[in-house]
Motif scaffolding. Structure first.
Motif, PDB file in Angstrom:
ATOM      1  N   ALA A 668       0.704  -0.996  -0.055  1.00  0.00           N
ATOM      2  CA  ALA A 668      -0.072  -0.024   0.035  1.00  0.00           C
ATOM      3  C   ALA A 668       0.749   1.363  -0.012  1.00  0.00           C
ATOM      4  CB  ALA A 668      -0.844  -0.096   1.298  1.00  0.00           C
ATOM      5  N   LEU A 669       1.911   1.301   0.702  1.00  0.00           N
ATOM      6  CA  LEU A 669       2.888   2.412   0.916  1.00  0.00           C
ATOM      7  C   LEU A 669       3.466   2.541  -0.519  1.00  0.00           C
ATOM      8  CD1 LEU A 669       4.102   1.841   4.457  1.00  0.00           C
ATOM      9  CD2 LEU A 669       3.115   3.720   3.608  1.00  0.00           C
ATOM     10  N   TRP A 670       3.842   1.368  -1.044  1.00  0.00           N
ATOM     11  CA  TRP A 670       4.715   1.556  -2.323  1.00  0.00           C
ATOM     12  C   TRP A 670       3.975   2.072  -3.425  1.00  0.00           C
ATOM     13  CZ3 TRP A 670       9.816   0.758  -3.066  1.00  0.00           C
ATOM     14  CH2 TRP A 670      10.178   0.806  -4.499  1.00  0.00           C
ATOM     15  N   ASN A 671       2.515   1.922  -3.334  1.00  0.00           N
ATOM     16  CA  ASN A 671       1.637   2.469  -4.622  1.00  0.00           C
ATOM     17  C   ASN A 671       1.049   3.712  -4.372  1.00  0.00           C
ATOM     18  OD1 ASN A 671       1.793  -0.005  -6.126  1.00  0.00           O
ATOM     19  ND2 ASN A 671       0.387  -1.324  -4.774  1.00  0.00           N
ATOM     20  N   LEU A 672       1.390   4.272  -3.024  1.00  0.00           N
ATOM     21  CA  LEU A 672       1.095   5.838  -2.927  1.00  0.00           C
ATOM     22  C   LEU A 672       1.735   6.616  -3.569  1.00  0.00           C
ATOM     23  CD1 LEU A 672       0.618   6.071   1.078  1.00  0.00           C
ATOM     24  CD2 LEU A 672      -1.201   6.221  -0.656  1.00  0.00           C
ATOM     25  N   PRO A 673       1.287   7.854  -4.109  1.00  0.00           N
ATOM     26  CA  PRO A 673       2.044   8.924  -4.903  1.00  0.00           C
ATOM     27  C   PRO A 673       2.988   9.467  -3.690  1.00  0.00           C
ATOM     28  CG  PRO A 673      -0.188   9.663  -4.613  1.00  0.00           C
ATOM     29  CD  PRO A 673      -0.178   8.176  -3.904  1.00  0.00           C
ATOM     30  N   GLY A 674       4.167  10.016  -4.096  1.00  0.00           N
ATOM     31  CA  GLY A 674       4.837  10.619  -3.256  1.00  0.00           C
ATOM     32  C   GLY A 674       6.184   9.750  -2.450  1.00  0.00           C
ATOM     33  N   PRO A 675       6.698  10.420  -1.458  1.00  0.00           N
ATOM     34  CA  PRO A 675       8.169   9.754  -1.028  1.00  0.00           C
ATOM     35  C   PRO A 675       7.933   8.626   0.082  1.00  0.00           C
ATOM     36  CG  PRO A 675       7.914  12.205  -0.298  1.00  0.00           C
ATOM     37  CD  PRO A 675       6.830  12.068  -1.371  1.00  0.00           C
ATOM     38  N   VAL A 676       7.326   7.717  -0.116  1.00  0.00           N
ATOM     39  CA  VAL A 676       7.048   6.878   1.089  1.00  0.00           C
ATOM     40  C   VAL A 676       7.820   5.576   0.423  1.00  0.00           C
ATOM     41  CG1 VAL A 676       5.082   7.848   1.785  1.00  0.00           C
ATOM     42  CG2 VAL A 676       4.848   6.244   0.092  1.00  0.00           C
ATOM     43  N   ARG A 677       8.552   5.463  -0.327  1.00  0.00           N
ATOM     44  CA  ARG A 677       9.208   4.250  -0.909  1.00  0.00           C
ATOM     45  C   ARG A 677      10.153   3.589   0.278  1.00  0.00           C
ATOM     46  NH1 ARG A 677       8.756   3.447  -6.493  1.00  0.00           N
ATOM     47  NH2 ARG A 677       6.559   3.807  -7.072  1.00  0.00           N
ATOM     48  N   ASP A 678      10.894   4.420   1.074  1.00  0.00           N
ATOM     49  CA  ASP A 678      11.798   4.042   2.207  1.00  0.00           C
ATOM     50  C   ASP A 678      10.935   3.597   3.311  1.00  0.00           C
ATOM     51  OD1 ASP A 678      13.736   5.025   0.911  1.00  0.00           O
ATOM     52  OD2 ASP A 678      14.138   6.803   1.972  1.00  0.00           O
ATOM     53  N   GLU A 679       9.767   3.824   3.344  1.00  0.00           N
ATOM     54  CA  GLU A 679       8.941   3.587   4.506  1.00  0.00           C
ATOM     55  C   GLU A 679       8.261   1.978   3.880  1.00  0.00           C
ATOM     56  OE1 GLU A 679       5.062   4.514   7.446  1.00  0.00           O
ATOM     57  OE2 GLU A 679       5.803   6.170   6.092  1.00  0.00           O
ATOM     58  N   ALA A 680       8.149   1.951   2.503  1.00  0.00           N
ATOM     59  CA  ALA A 680       7.637   0.673   2.063  1.00  0.00           C
ATOM     60  C   ALA A 680       8.522  -0.403   2.324  1.00  0.00           C
ATOM     61  CB  ALA A 680       7.195   0.769   0.506  1.00  0.00           C
ATOM     62  N   ASN A 681       9.771  -0.069   1.835  1.00  0.00           N
ATOM     63  CA  ASN A 681      10.909  -0.924   2.194  1.00  0.00           C
ATOM     64  C   ASN A 681      11.038  -1.433   3.624  1.00  0.00           C
ATOM     65  OD1 ASN A 681      12.115  -1.579  -0.496  1.00  0.00           O
ATOM     66  ND2 ASN A 681      12.904   0.732  -0.630  1.00  0.00           N
ATOM     67  N   ALA A 682      10.903  -0.518   4.550  1.00  0.00           N
ATOM     68  CA  ALA A 682      10.966  -0.751   5.937  1.00  0.00           C
ATOM     69  C   ALA A 682       9.979  -1.681   6.211  1.00  0.00           C
ATOM     70  CB  ALA A 682      10.995   0.400   6.749  1.00  0.00           C
ATOM     71  N   ARG A 683       8.750  -1.627   5.846  1.00  0.00           N
ATOM     72  CA  ARG A 683       7.824  -2.535   6.213  1.00  0.00           C
ATOM     73  C   ARG A 683       8.060  -3.751   5.692  1.00  0.00           C
ATOM     74  NH1 ARG A 683       7.179   1.210   8.264  1.00  0.00           N
ATOM     75  NH2 ARG A 683       8.828   0.192   9.598  1.00  0.00           N
ATOM     76  N   ALA A 684       8.559  -3.831   4.501  1.00  0.00           N
ATOM     77  CA  ALA A 684       8.755  -5.408   4.005  1.00  0.00           C
ATOM     78  C   ALA A 684       9.884  -5.845   4.608  1.00  0.00           C
ATOM     79  CB  ALA A 684       9.131  -5.111   2.463  1.00  0.00           C
ATOM     80  N   ALA A 685      10.921  -5.092   5.133  1.00  0.00           N
ATOM     81  CA  ALA A 685      12.014  -5.781   5.873  1.00  0.00           C
ATOM     82  C   ALA A 685      11.442  -6.386   7.250  1.00  0.00           C
ATOM     83  CB  ALA A 685      12.996  -4.727   6.078  1.00  0.00           C
ATOM     84  N   ASP A 686      10.600  -5.619   7.779  1.00  0.00           N
ATOM     85  CA  ASP A 686       9.968  -6.171   9.066  1.00  0.00           C
ATOM     86  C   ASP A 686       9.085  -7.367   8.636  1.00  0.00           C
ATOM     87  OD1 ASP A 686      10.647  -3.856  10.283  1.00  0.00           O
ATOM     88  OD2 ASP A 686       8.899  -2.807  10.212  1.00  0.00           O
ATOM     89  N   ALA A 687       8.418  -7.730   7.653  1.00  0.00           N
ATOM     90  CA  ALA A 687       7.826  -8.669   7.159  1.00  0.00           C
ATOM     91  C   ALA A 687       8.647  -9.743   7.013  1.00  0.00           C
ATOM     92  CB  ALA A 687       6.948  -8.340   5.875  1.00  0.00           C
ATOM     93  N   ILE A 688       9.572  -9.622   6.352  1.00  0.00           N
ATOM     94  CA  ILE A 688      10.894 -10.646   6.254  1.00  0.00           C
ATOM     95  C   ILE A 688      11.192 -11.278   7.607  1.00  0.00           C
ATOM     96  CG2 ILE A 688      13.059 -11.170   5.192  1.00  0.00           C
ATOM     97  CD1 ILE A 688      10.806 -11.101   3.227  1.00  0.00           C
ATOM     98  N   ALA A 689      11.503 -10.336   8.488  1.00  0.00           N
ATOM     99  CA  ALA A 689      11.914 -10.781   9.723  1.00  0.00           C
ATOM    100  C   ALA A 689      11.136 -11.557  10.520  1.00  0.00           C
ATOM    101  CB  ALA A 689      12.268  -9.367  10.646  1.00  0.00           C
ATOM    102  N   VAL A 690       9.776 -10.988  10.452  1.00  0.00           N
ATOM    103  CA  VAL A 690       8.778 -11.883  11.273  1.00  0.00           C
ATOM    104  C   VAL A 690       8.651 -13.317  10.502  1.00  0.00           C
ATOM    105  CG1 VAL A 690       6.501 -11.760  11.837  1.00  0.00           C
ATOM    106  CG2 VAL A 690       7.716  -9.711  12.046  1.00  0.00           C
TER     107      VAL A 690
END
Length: 957
Positions: A668-690
């Motif tokens: 959802a964050l990746w598909n938002l317009p604007g500079p939220v790609r770093d946050e999308a990467n962070a959430r994906a990293a959290d998902a991988i860790a869990v």
């Protein structure tokens, strides 16, 4: 009579902390449920709006705080206080702005990245200003050039902005506990709250005075002052009491703790402690074990004398006496349910039948079997139990288990798998009596557990089961000794043993109450609270130990109704709980095979009232506590609260559910317009860790982890230019798929996933750049998919696409033109076959044109210019047909392919007329498109016009 100013200011601080604490707890409760109806943003915004309105309603009280602080300084210093208030109001306003921005962002469909970013920044700035700015918590000292700590004004603002900040964090990322940076931010605020508390607590000064005389008595008086609010309890004389210097010293320590606890509640510091515990708990890594904060339980009934039991993991049953009806009621909660909720309470006894004391006992003798033992108003011992055949789930009425005897006291009960035992004292004969409930729920007749006169009127009684089928009854005698009897149901002829003395109280330190616990492995402990505030213990392990103090002195309260509550968890950890002199629940524990008890740990804030906590052992190592807080003179109402020990032992399904939510958040964050790609990467990293945690618990989730390693985690990292991390993720996925294919050779899905991983890995390696490895992985991907397509033709479209990109294009860019041409011709043949099978597919026709345009470039680079130009013309001719039918989709691409490579290839091949015709066509295309989007197509139109001019200028005159 007007309320004194110190009381008013204390009330204001108390109420501010209370409202913020409730809002924070509400946000936590909603986010932890994982619900999506309403959305987290909507629910959190609703909670924050309630907080704001509560603070608006309390503004009058806050103004009184301002006036009190102004009165504490000289007139010429009051401007400082007013400026401080203005600055704090500005921070609250900034936090309110963050709420409005979050609201607007959610209402607008979560599309505007600026609103989202502003809500995050404004809430962070407001909270961090008070996190870092010590000066906000000080005011001028009218009698000194130094400043003095006074948290009242800043605290009101801080709890507001901190709660808003937490709401924004949770609203933007409901899985914030998996975000290390969010946890660290909240941990800093927890430390700040702790700093505020300790500075404010230093201003509370209990005074105790008096002393012993030479006749065996001592005199005591006390007073307590809070130097910040000016709250003063006044001088109180306790009077003369029996005892010497030791008793006097203990009494002074007792009243110092009690007075400080009372003042903490009155001035709102108890609420600050609760807010700190909540923030600290939700700031800790969820993989770290620890106690939760106290939270309210949504059970609206009037309650007293609370008991609890659990018959299976996740299922809790609460039982209490309704003080208005003198009857027992019950409710239950199943945390494993899809939508956990406390069930409506039901009555399990008639009205006006249950004594006020003692507290009923709730016990479990197995799954689905809960028994409740109570003392009736007629003097008899009664019991009821669960019965799934009845409408309420319980027996229609309790049964009397004590026979005809009515002069009874100290009824205690214990349970072991298969039976329940209740033991009571027959006051008429001085005999301990017992009755057993069998596995079917039927009670046997009362039987004597001791001879007559074995127990004195001043005795206290406790019962436990050291091991399955074995009962241990323990009682005190004449304030000097401890005695016991046992019953072993496994014996050939089960019978109660002869009474035996098992301990003698040291000196005059005899208990008012004793409690016992059995750990199920043949061992048992008996504990009591000594007169000087320590907990004493005797331990049974084939024989009884000597009494020993297992806590420091000056912790516990002596006398009725104060007692220590036992609990044994599934891993045989023994726990004791009590409410101490500081009015806080305290606990110690001992693990199996360990000789020593832990140091005492305080759980949460002090409480106004004393109640015996109800304790429920849950899963292995976990235990839940419930207590009733009966309110105070400063506006609280009675309510039920709970806290629990979180073992931080996750289950694989729970981890995967969290990881799935994080993956969805990342997308959802990746598909938002604007500079939220770093946050999308962070959430994906959290998902991988869990997800890795889930795989460690259950390898059956490896395929899911491998998929997420490639997408979204790997592909998002690749698109962000973080090639090394993307490669590492995809190589990990490749190893997982290779292992899974060996384990499941018949799987059709896993080999395709491996090919998909290879093709993504190829792109990551190429972008690093590691072109040699990128080409190699792309070839491996197409070779594997080609094999799969022989048995599953549905893979052919994917194979055709991968043959062109990345395999063909990477080979071409590496100068390996013949290999590139071979793969692209293979793709072209595949598309021709697919188009014959699906003649109406525009997608396939477009893909053929796309293959032709790439083939043209490969041929030109070989170099085979004639074939290269011819394939480019064929590509644009086919795309022109598609653009005629669907100009909105294909016309722009046609213009681009005309500009390159078609026109340059024709010009360099000497076909200037054909190039000129296509250049004029490109001008026409971009002229039409420029009318709709000049920013995109204006430069392309200019380039096309220049190309026309260049071709025309180069013509022979």
């Amino acid at each position: 009579m007007a309320t004194p100013t110190p009381v008013l200011t204390a009330l204001a601080i108390y109420e501010a902390g209370k409202k913020a604490y409730e809002a924070y707890q509400g946000i936590v409760a909603f986010v932890s449920l994982g619900s999506h109806t309403p959305t987290p943003e909507e629910e959190i915004l609703a909670r924050l709006e309630v907080l704001h309105q509560d603070f608006v309603a309390l503004q009058g009280r806050f103004d009184e705080v301002l006036e009190a602080v102004k009165q504490a300084v000289r007139v010429e210093q009051q401007a400082y206080v007013l400026n401080l208030r203005r600055d704090l109001d500005g921070l609250r306003g900034r936090a309110r702005t963050a709420m409005d921005e979050l609201n607007s962002w959610a209402a607008d469909g979560r599309k505007d990245p600026l609103l989202r970013s502003n809500a995050d920044n404004n809430s962070r700035l407001a909270a961090n200003t008070l996190l870092e700015g010590d000066s906000y918590f000080y005011r001028p000292d009218p009698n000194s050039p130094e400043s003095v700590f006074d948290h009242r004004l800043a605290y009101i603002a801080y709890v507001y902005v901190l709660t808003v900040r937490f709401g924004v964090i949770a609203g933007l990322n409901p899985q914030y506990r998996e975000d290390r940076l969010a946890r660290e931010e909240l941990a800093r605020h927890a430390a700040r709250l702790d700093w505020v508390f300790h500075h404010a607590d230093q201003a509370i000064e209990p005074h105790t005075g008096g002393g012993p005389d030479n006749r065996g008595s001592y005199f005591l008086a006390h007073q307590c002052v809070d130097h910040i609010t000016g709250y003063d309890t006044g001088h109180t004389e306790v009077g003369w009491r029996p005892g010497g210097q030791a008793e006097y010293d203990d009494a002074r320590a007792y009243y110092a703790d009690e007075l400080r606890a009372d003042m903490r509640v009155r001035t709102g510091l108890a609420k600050l402690m609760g807010l700190h515990d909540t923030v600290a708990h939700w700031a800790k890594d969820p993989r770290t074990p620890g106690w939760s904060p106290w939270t309210p339980v949504a059970v609206p009934d009037s309650m007293a004398s609370l008991a609890a039991a659990s018959d299976r993991p996740g299922h809790t049953v609460l039982v209490w006496r309704d003080p208005d009806k003198a009857q027992l009621r019950t409710t239950s909660y199943d945390s494993t349910a899809t939508a956990p909720v406390w069930k409506p309470s039901v009555a399990i006894s008639a009205e006006n039948t249950v004594r006020e004391e003692p507290t009923p006992r709730a016990l479990s003798s197995g799954p689905g079997r809960i028994t409740v033992v109570m003392l009736g108003k007629d003097g008899g011992v009664y019991a009821t139990r669960t019965d799934p055949t009845r409408p309420t789930g319980w027996l229609d009425a309790p049964v009397r288990v004590s026979g005809d005897t009515t002069d009874i006291s100290y009824a205690e009960a214990a349970a072991t798998p298969g039976f329940v035992v209740v033991v009571w004292r027959d006051n008429g004969t001085g005999t301990l009596m017992a009755a057993f409930q069998n596995a079917g729920g039927a009670w046997g007749p009362p039987q004597a557990a001791t001879p007559a006169d074995a127990i004195s009127l001043g005795s206290d009684l406790t019962v436990t089961c050291p091991s399955p089928g074995v009962v241990l009854a323990v009682w005190t005698m004449d304030y000097r000794t401890v005695h016991s009897v046992t019953y072993d149901s496994h014996a050939a002829s089960p019978a109660w043993s002869a009474p035996a003395q098992i301990a003698e109280f040291p000196g005059n330190d005899f208990p008012s109450t004793i409690r016992a616990l059995g750990t199920g492995d043949g061992k048992a402990d008996v504990a009591w609270q000594g007169k000087f505030g320590s907990t004493w213990n005797i331990h049974y392990d084939g024989g009884w130990s000597a009494p020993a103090e297992i806590t420091p002195q000056h912790l516990t309260k002596w006398g009725v109704p104060f007692m220590t509550i036992p609990a044994v968890t599934g891993d045989r950890r023994a726990n004791w709980f009590w409410q101490g002199r500081d009015s806080r629940v305290q606990t110690i524990y001992r693990d199996p095979q360990q000789p020593q008890w832990s140091a005492p740990l305080r759980l949460g804030q002090p409480w106004w009232s004393y109640t015996e906590p109800a304790v429920v052992p849950m899963a292995a190592g976990s235990v839940s506590l419930y207590r009733l807080d009966f309110g105070s003179e400063i506006g609280e109402v009675p309510r039920l609260l709970t806290c629990f020990y979180d073992t931080a032992t996750p289950t694989a399904p729970a981890c995967i559910a969290d990881a799935q939510a994080l993956v969805a958040r990342s997308q959802a964050l990746w598909n938002l317009p604007g500079p939220v790609r770093d946050e999308a990467n962070a959430r994906a990293a959290d998902a991988i860790a869990v997800a890795r945690e889930a795989v460690a618990l259950d390898p059956g989730y490896r395929a899911m982890l491998a998929q997420w390693l490639v997408f979204p985690a790997g592909t998002y990292l690749l698109a962000s230019g973080r090639h090394d991390e993307a490669i590492a993720h995809m190589q990990e996925a490749l190893i997982l798929y290779t292992t899974l294919i060996r384990e499941q050779p018949g799987s059709g899905e896993l080999p395709w996933r491996k090919a998909w991983t290879l093709v993504n890995l190829a792109q990551a390696l190429w972008g690093k750049p590691d072109h040699a490895q990128g080409v190699q992985r792309a070839i491996e991907a197409t070779d594997l998919l080609r094999q799969l397509a022989t048995t599953k033709p549905s893979y052919l479209p994917g194979l055709a696409q991968w043959l062109v990109f990345p395999a063909g294009t990477y080979l071409m860019a590496s100068g390996r033109h013949d290999e590139a041409i071979t793969r692209m011709r293979e793709a072209l043949a595949l598309y021709d076959t697919l188009i014959r099978e699906q003649p109406g597919s525009d997608d396939l026709r477009y893909r053929k044109a796309w293959t032709l345009i790439n083939l043209a470039q490969a041929l030109w680079g070989k170099p085979d210019h004639a074939q290269g130009a011819q394939r480019a013309v064929e590509a644009t001719d086919l795309l022109r047909q598609l653009a005629t039918q669907n100009p909105g989709r294909f016309r722009g691409g046609l213009g681009d392919w005309l500009m390159f490579p078609t026109i340059p290839y024709l010009r360099q091949s000497g076909e200037r007329d054909r190039a000129f015709t296509r250049a004029r066509e490109a001008v026409d295309i971009f002229t039409a498109l420029n009318a709709t989007d000049p920013a995109v197509y204006g430069p392309k139109l200019a380039a096309a016009k220049k190309l026309v001019a260049d071709i025309e200028a180069a013509r022979p005159r």
